[in-house]
Design an enzyme around this catalytic site. Sequence first.
Site, PDB file in Angstrom:
ATOM      1  N   CYS A 151       3.282   1.666   2.816  1.00 27.20           N
ATOM      2  CA  CYS A 151       4.664   1.272   2.765  1.00 27.20           C
ATOM      3  C   CYS A 151       5.748   2.113   1.751  1.00 27.20           C
ATOM      4  O   CYS A 151       6.794   2.322   2.239  1.00 27.20           O
ATOM      5  CB  CYS A 151       4.493  -0.132   1.926  1.00 27.20           C
ATOM      6  SG  CYS A 151       3.541  -1.322   2.611  1.00 27.20           S
TER       7      CYS A 151
ATOM      8  N   ASP B 216      12.372  27.177 -29.376  1.00 25.62           N
ATOM      9  CA  ASP B 216      12.761  26.106 -29.991  1.00 25.62           C
ATOM     10  C   ASP B 216      13.575  25.355 -29.125  1.00 25.62           C
ATOM     11  O   ASP B 216      14.378  24.251 -29.366  1.00 25.62           O
ATOM     12  CB  ASP B 216      13.781  26.730 -31.097  1.00 25.62           C
ATOM     13  CG  ASP B 216      14.794  27.470 -30.787  1.00 25.62           C
ATOM     14  OD1 ASP B 216      15.260  27.553 -29.495  1.00 25.62           O
ATOM     15  OD2 ASP B 216      15.598  28.236 -31.405  1.00 25.62           O
TER      16      ASP B 216
ATOM     17  N   ASP C 183       7.686  32.406 -29.059  1.00 23.13           N
ATOM     18  CA  ASP C 183       8.821  32.722 -29.908  1.00 23.13           C
ATOM     19  C   ASP C 183       8.234  33.071 -31.368  1.00 23.13           C
ATOM     20  O   ASP C 183       7.051  32.159 -31.636  1.00 23.13           O
ATOM     21  CB  ASP C 183      10.231  31.998 -29.945  1.00 23.13           C
ATOM     22  CG  ASP C 183      10.899  32.303 -30.742  1.00 23.13           C
ATOM     23  OD1 ASP C 183      11.240  33.569 -30.794  1.00 23.13           O
ATOM     24  OD2 ASP C 183      11.869  31.517 -31.580  1.00 23.13           O
TER      25      ASP C 183
ATOM     26  N   ASP D  38      16.275  29.996 -26.962  1.00 22.51           N
ATOM     27  CA  ASP D  38      15.272  30.457 -26.241  1.00 22.51           C
ATOM     28  C   ASP D  38      15.357  30.021 -24.660  1.00 22.51           C
ATOM     29  O   ASP D  38      14.595  30.255 -23.930  1.00 22.51           O
ATOM     30  CB  ASP D  38      13.764  30.198 -26.772  1.00 22.51           C
ATOM     31  CG  ASP D  38      13.555  31.030 -27.887  1.00 22.51           C
ATOM     32  OD1 ASP D  38      13.595  32.392 -27.642  1.00 22.51           O
ATOM     33  OD2 ASP D  38      13.009  30.581 -28.691  1.00 22.51           O
TER      34      ASP D  38
ATOM     35  N   CYS E   4       0.980  -1.207   0.148  1.00 18.26           N
ATOM     36  CA  CYS E   4       0.030   0.024  -0.037  1.00 18.26           C
ATOM     37  C   CYS E   4       0.698   1.209   0.091  1.00 18.26           C
ATOM     38  O   CYS E   4       2.040   1.366   0.118  1.00 18.26           O
ATOM     39  CB  CYS E   4      -0.823   0.047   1.062  1.00 18.26           C
ATOM     40  SG  CYS E   4      -0.126   0.386   2.805  1.00 18.26           S
TER      41      CYS E   4
END
Length: 727
Positions: free
Chosen positions: A19, A621, A408, A625, A16
């Site tokens: 744990c 890109d 851009d 950038d 679960c």
Amino acid sequence: MGKQRKFTIEITGMSCDSCAKRIENAIGNTKGVSESIVNFATKKATVTSRAPAEEIYKIIEGLGYGVVKEETPAMSGEEIAQLEWKRFLISAILSVPVFIISMFMIHFKFSDFLQFILTTAVIFWPGIGFFKNALKQVKHWSIGMDSLIALGAGAAYGFSVTTLLGGGSDLYFESASIIITLILLGRFFETKAKGKAGEAIRKLMDLQPKMAKVVRDGTEKEVPVIEVQVGERLVIRPGEKIPVDGIITEGGTFIDESMLTGESMPLNKVEGDKVFGGTVNTTGLIYMIAENIGANTVLAHIAKLVADAQGSRAPVQRLADKVSGVFVQIVISIALLTLGVWILAGYPFNEALISAVAVLVIACPCALGLATPTAVMVGTGRAAEAGILIKDATSLELAHKIDTLVLDKTGTITEGRPRVTDLSNKINGRKVTAEKGDEKKRYLEKDILNIMGSCEQHSEHPIGKAIVNYTEKQGIDLKEVKDFKTITGMGIQAAYNGSTVLIGSERLMIENNIDISDLRQKATEIESKGKTIAFLAVDNKIEAIIGIGDTIRKTSKNAIQKIKDMGIEVVMLTGDNEVIAGAVGKEMGIGTVKANLKPADKCSEIKKIQQSGKIVGMIGDGINDAPALATSDVSFAIGTATEIAMEAANITLVKGDISRAEEALKLSKQTMNIIKQNLFWAFGYNVLAIPIAAVGLLNPMIAAGAMAFSSVSVVTNSLRLRRFKLK
């Protein structure tokens, strides 16, 4: 302590999310560990640490859990599901008679003893794992879900055994056996469902062929793809998958790259073009040189990115994590309180015990632990199928909150490659003559292209390359020129067929006293569209003008409009001049356009928007950038598979198409809706079910079934994302 590195550990024995939290905290408190994320859905720990992996292994094993090491390959999800199914079948076969005898009150000689024998077999055969794990958890002071199941089933079994030995008839063997049976069934369905949730990575890795045809010593030889070396020559026939990344050296074909980009149409590939492992050669025979192999291929990078995203944790999971960390202790306390209150209220011990057992069995932290990670697993996998690579769960969650998207221009809205868009001579395409002594020369469009292409073939300038590319595509055979030279900032000069040729800006023409009045009006028209112009003069007479522009992607306008329709403001920030930026912005319907910006200026503009309280997404890109991408709240790198910038952004749009950004935003919103539904169900289930069980309105067997299927329902709901429609 060694160098800090990030690695993944596969863990066994987790039952679960409690744990997972326990392991995560233990690893996180280890010296040298800077980050620890344990994902219950994937059964994996992602650790960033200076401590060696072996030390982390010992910590996990010290808590009573197992570690899958390289020398001991883990069982596949299908194998685990088959094992769970076998356990369920054995348990069901043994439990059904017990259930029938008890529910229908069938009494015959040794009927009670038969129930005891069959239930004991259930406990110590298919159900023994719950009790072994519970003992480990108690031993290491780490009580988890198996402890609740062992306590519930064990209490019902123990009480029944004691009653039977004392000669009593009030037995609850059916509760103990059916609890084990239904929970095993639930775990089988949960394992199957989680396997479907993690299908994306398996599908990606299955794309790579197992064998490759390599040319060695002039002979074609088929070898395992893992034996292919960088620089080796490979042959790929029509219909075959490309085994590794490389460059075509001979032949041409159409390549199906849909597994990388989500683009259904095959792409034409010729000599010199890059191809990628896992893509399909559809038509022609090609030869290629291997460039990237193994973990360095684009396919392997994508698979790793998807795996990392699926192992990350979304911020929305924090509340569930806190609850899961103390859930089991709270449930045990409520069960003990239930037992005590019922006894104090004067009810028989057996009735009090059954209500307490129902509380133990109905509680389910598993659903809380699975609510977010399963949705993230399916969502990121579905995105990858469409060429959208999401770096982590945080980015997936935050994307749907974006209210301002910054674009851009170059390489994002436009193709990013200058192309010839306009060509005009002095009298709009009719023959033009230029006097040189007694000789007459006629300049048609073909002549103009030959002159310009031949002279520009030695230029390194993007405009020169665009002219050469255009002339070559028109089938023009370029000639050699003499006396080529670059005139910095203005253009070029060369000798072509005995004539002096100038190609360049208006300033170049003016400085050489060349009259451009015949083409001035046309130049103004081209410039007004945001394009760059270059004049052609032969022997000091103006002959033609050429327009060069960065072509707008066909899908940009429609994609931008769809993003605006989602209520998101679109802003364009570009380093280009105001005329070009304004023209593109007007055509795209973008209201806010800012031009002549340096990378630092873009960052400043994004910060201004953020300071106004907006959540900003940025599409660039992924290379030039990078500063602006890093400044934004959610960054999108746009590019093709040849220039993918996976590490530069939160989300990578492999196809190189901003329409994928719109799809990513919609997928983020749908994923968050699924997560919220999952969390509502997981919390609501426990909030309602535990009190109902505590007041005695829930039979332990019904509680076991409800608990088992609560997790299944959460995973099944997440799987709906697999059907989310993307282009």
